[in-house]
Design an enzyme around this catalytic site. Structure first.
Site, PDB file in Angstrom:
ATOM      1  N   SER A  96      -6.762   0.341 -13.613  1.00 47.22           N
ATOM      2  CA  SER A  96      -7.036  -0.897 -14.225  1.00 47.22           C
ATOM      3  C   SER A  96      -8.186  -0.865 -15.251  1.00 47.22           C
ATOM      4  O   SER A  96      -8.140  -1.412 -16.099  1.00 47.22           O
ATOM      5  CB  SER A  96      -7.290  -1.777 -13.140  1.00 47.22           C
ATOM      6  OG  SER A  96      -5.982  -1.876 -12.346  1.00 47.22           O
ATOM      7  N   LYS A 149      -5.247  -8.878  -0.806  1.00 47.26           N
ATOM      8  CA  LYS A 149      -4.520  -9.925  -1.260  1.00 47.26           C
ATOM      9  C   LYS A 149      -4.314 -11.218  -0.619  1.00 47.26           C
ATOM     10  O   LYS A 149      -4.542 -12.286  -1.180  1.00 47.26           O
ATOM     11  CB  LYS A 149      -3.056  -9.479  -1.959  1.00 47.26           C
ATOM     12  CG  LYS A 149      -3.274  -8.459  -3.031  1.00 47.26           C
ATOM     13  CD  LYS A 149      -1.845  -7.760  -3.661  1.00 47.26           C
ATOM     14  CE  LYS A 149      -2.327  -6.925  -4.486  1.00 47.26           C
ATOM     15  NZ  LYS A 149      -1.146  -6.173  -5.217  1.00 47.26           N
ATOM     16  N   GLY A 202       8.725  -2.265   2.825  1.00 44.41           N
ATOM     17  CA  GLY A 202       7.369  -2.815   2.892  1.00 44.41           C
ATOM     18  C   GLY A 202       7.626  -4.247   2.854  1.00 44.41           C
ATOM     19  O   GLY A 202       8.528  -4.682   2.605  1.00 44.41           O
TER      20      GLY A 202
HETATM   21  N1  LIG Z   1       1.879  -0.598  -9.666  1.00 46.64           N
HETATM   22  C1  LIG Z   1       1.255  -1.728  -9.354  1.00 46.64           C
HETATM   23  O1  LIG Z   1       0.924  -2.645 -10.332  1.00 46.64           O
HETATM   24  C2  LIG Z   1       1.107  -2.092  -8.096  1.00 46.64           C
HETATM   25  C3  LIG Z   1       0.946  -3.775  -7.765  1.00 46.64           C
HETATM   26  C4  LIG Z   1       0.598  -3.840  -6.408  1.00 46.64           C
HETATM   27  C5  LIG Z   1       0.753  -2.984  -5.334  1.00 46.64           C
HETATM   28  N2  LIG Z   1       0.721  -1.822  -5.668  1.00 46.64           N
HETATM   29  C6  LIG Z   1       0.686  -0.393  -4.874  1.00 46.64           C
HETATM   30  O2  LIG Z   1       1.641  -1.001  -3.641  1.00 46.64           O
HETATM   31  C7  LIG Z   1       1.044  -0.374  -2.536  1.00 46.64           C
HETATM   32  C8  LIG Z   1       1.279  -1.622  -1.170  1.00 46.64           C
HETATM   33  O3  LIG Z   1       0.161  -2.572  -1.942  1.00 46.64           O
HETATM   34  P1  LIG Z   1       0.084  -3.899  -0.639  1.00 46.64           P
HETATM   35  O4  LIG Z   1      -0.763  -4.642  -1.399  1.00 46.64           O
HETATM   36  O5  LIG Z   1       1.140  -4.296  -0.625  1.00 46.64           O
HETATM   37  O6  LIG Z   1      -0.691  -3.294   0.578  1.00 46.64           O
HETATM   38  P2  LIG Z   1      -0.353  -4.134   1.768  1.00 46.64           P
HETATM   39  O7  LIG Z   1      -0.465  -5.481   1.883  1.00 46.64           O
HETATM   40  O8  LIG Z   1      -1.643  -3.351   2.646  1.00 46.64           O
HETATM   41  O9  LIG Z   1       0.859  -3.613   2.614  1.00 46.64           O
HETATM   42  C9  LIG Z   1       0.893  -2.247   3.122  1.00 46.64           C
HETATM   43  C10 LIG Z   1       2.545  -1.963   3.389  1.00 46.64           C
HETATM   44  O10 LIG Z   1       2.672  -0.607   3.749  1.00 46.64           O
HETATM   45  C11 LIG Z   1       2.896  -0.518   5.267  1.00 46.64           C
HETATM   46  N3  LIG Z   1       2.335   0.944   5.874  1.00 46.64           N
HETATM   47  C12 LIG Z   1       0.981   0.756   5.663  1.00 46.64           C
HETATM   48  N4  LIG Z   1       0.654   2.100   6.377  1.00 46.64           N
HETATM   49  C13 LIG Z   1       1.958   2.585   6.789  1.00 46.64           C
HETATM   50  C14 LIG Z   1       2.440   3.717   7.623  1.00 46.64           C
HETATM   51  N5  LIG Z   1       1.417   4.713   8.107  1.00 46.64           N
HETATM   52  N6  LIG Z   1       3.745   3.817   7.928  1.00 46.64           N
HETATM   53  C15 LIG Z   1       4.803   2.940   7.543  1.00 46.64           C
HETATM   54  N7  LIG Z   1       4.344   1.782   6.706  1.00 46.64           N
HETATM   55  C16 LIG Z   1       2.994   1.665   6.530  1.00 46.64           C
HETATM   56  C17 LIG Z   1       2.784  -1.722   5.927  1.00 46.64           C
HETATM   57  O11 LIG Z   1       3.734  -1.760   6.885  1.00 46.64           O
HETATM   58  P3  LIG Z   1       3.111  -2.906   8.195  1.00 46.64           P
HETATM   59  O12 LIG Z   1       3.584  -4.196   7.890  1.00 46.64           O
HETATM   60  O13 LIG Z   1       3.842  -2.123   9.349  1.00 46.64           O
HETATM   61  O14 LIG Z   1       1.363  -2.670   8.234  1.00 46.64           O
HETATM   62  C18 LIG Z   1       2.847  -2.747   4.536  1.00 46.64           C
HETATM   63  O15 LIG Z   1       4.419  -2.881   4.659  1.00 46.64           O
HETATM   64  C19 LIG Z   1      -0.399  -0.170  -2.552  1.00 46.64           C
HETATM   65  O16 LIG Z   1      -0.609   1.370  -2.589  1.00 46.64           O
HETATM   66  C20 LIG Z   1      -0.664  -0.606  -4.159  1.00 46.64           C
HETATM   67  O17 LIG Z   1      -1.738   0.299  -4.997  1.00 46.64           O
HETATM   68  C21 LIG Z   1       0.831  -1.162  -6.891  1.00 46.64           C
END
Ligand SMILES: NC(=O)c1ccc[n+]([C@@H]2O[C@H](COP(=O)([O-])OP(=O)(O)OC[C@H]3O[C@@H](n4cnc5c(N)ncnc54)[C@H](OP(=O)(O)O)[C@@H]3O)[C@@H](O)[C@H]2O)c1
Length: 276
Positions: free
Chosen positions: A23, A72, A133
């Protein structure tokens, strides 16, 4: 509290971890392109200090910030006002200082993802979409996807989180928990990965019978090396695969729009980042 020297930047990214984030580079491109005083720095926030540090920064020089995993939801609760899309997502990735007493929370992940899926020609009205997710990123993008009339199936490790997301969004379109018997004799048109970056994928993650050679695969994660999800896509010989760098650039551009009233050009930045 450890003192941060923040006189030299006025916009920030708050997350943990943030060392992988591109970013700051993207926002530097925007600042140069628009000639706006926009100095953007990534700040790693200790897990239990989000609201303390964010309030501290906003009381000082910070005019706006992006928020990434895992904050978030906390950003949503910290915001004094919310845009409509952030209100529906219950997740905030963009904060804007309105005045000393008011921080506006917005969410640009949905418009960011949809812009990139359109750029890639990975999405059409009425697609069947599997989303892996149920975290902040997925909540941020669901309204945009459901608005296209797509059918969305959610698959998540913690089923109760998936159920809560389905309940949150069912008034906005066709969304349900993924079950193996879904899509009998049919395929997913698009699979979107919204799981944390380092999750490892088992071979039987999604029944192969539900995928076709025409299925598109999109990972919201990105990085210099292939993400684990993209490696899994390679293993199953997926043809149409993309990572989330384009989404990152588009969501950043829409945060910039929220802060400065100008939507910067994005295509050449995506090209540069893809070549790195
Ligand atoms: N490209 C972009 O602009 C952009 C924008 C936003 C996000 N992202 C990426 O998207 C990803 C998710 O972001 P977020 O904000 O949604 O994170 P978050 O709120 O922490 O959610 C994480 C997700 O991953 C799952 N998870 C975590 N550890 C796991 C494991 N060991 N096994 C299986 N599932 C697991 C969680 O499941 P549970 O519900 O079971 O905990 C939840 O569904 C990040 O890596 C972020 O960098 C990218």
């Amino acid at each position: 509290m450890r003192k941060h020297k923040n006189e030299d930047f006025n916009y920030a990214l708050f997350g943990n971890p943030i060392h992988h984030s591109q970013s700051p580079q993207i926002h530097n491109f925007f600042a140069k392109q628009t000639k706006i005083l926009h100095i953007y720095k990534a700040i790693n926030i200790p897990l239990n200090q989000f609201s303390l540090l964010v309030n501290y920064f906003f009381e000082n020089n910070i005019q706006g910030a992006n928020v990434t995993s895992p904050f978030k939801k906390e950003a949503y609760f910290l915001s004094n006002k919310l845009s409509k899309r952030a209100q529906i997502a219950k997740s905030v990735n963009t904060l804007k200082k309105i005045d000393n007493k008011c921080i506006l929370g917005d969410n640009t992940d949905g418009v960011g993802l949809l812009s990139d899926l359109n750029r890639l020609k990975f999405i059409k009205k009425n697609f069947s979409i599997l989303i892996l997710g149920a975290g902040g990123a997925v909540q941020g993008v669901l309204l945009s996807i459901l608005s296209l009339g797509c059918s969305v199936y959610i698959l998540n490790r913690t089923v109760s989180n998936a159920i809560s997301v389905v309940n949150q969004f069912k008034q906005y379109g066709n969304i349900k928990i993924f079950e193996k018997n879904d899509l009998k004799n049919n395929f997913f048109d698009l699979v979107i990965n919204g799981l944390s970056r380092n999750v490892q994928y088992k071979n039987n993650l999604i029944p192969l019978s539900l995928l076709s050679s025409k299925t598109f695969f999109y990972d919201m994660n990105y990085g210099l090396e292939n993400t684990p999800f993209l490696n899994w896509c390679m293993k199953i010989n997926a043809k149409y695969v993309a990572d989330g760098i384009g989404m990152l650039v588009f969501q950043a551009a829409h945060s910039f729009l929220e802060w400065h009233g100008i939507l910067p050009k994005t295509d050449y930045i995506i090209d540069i980042l893809n070549k790195n």
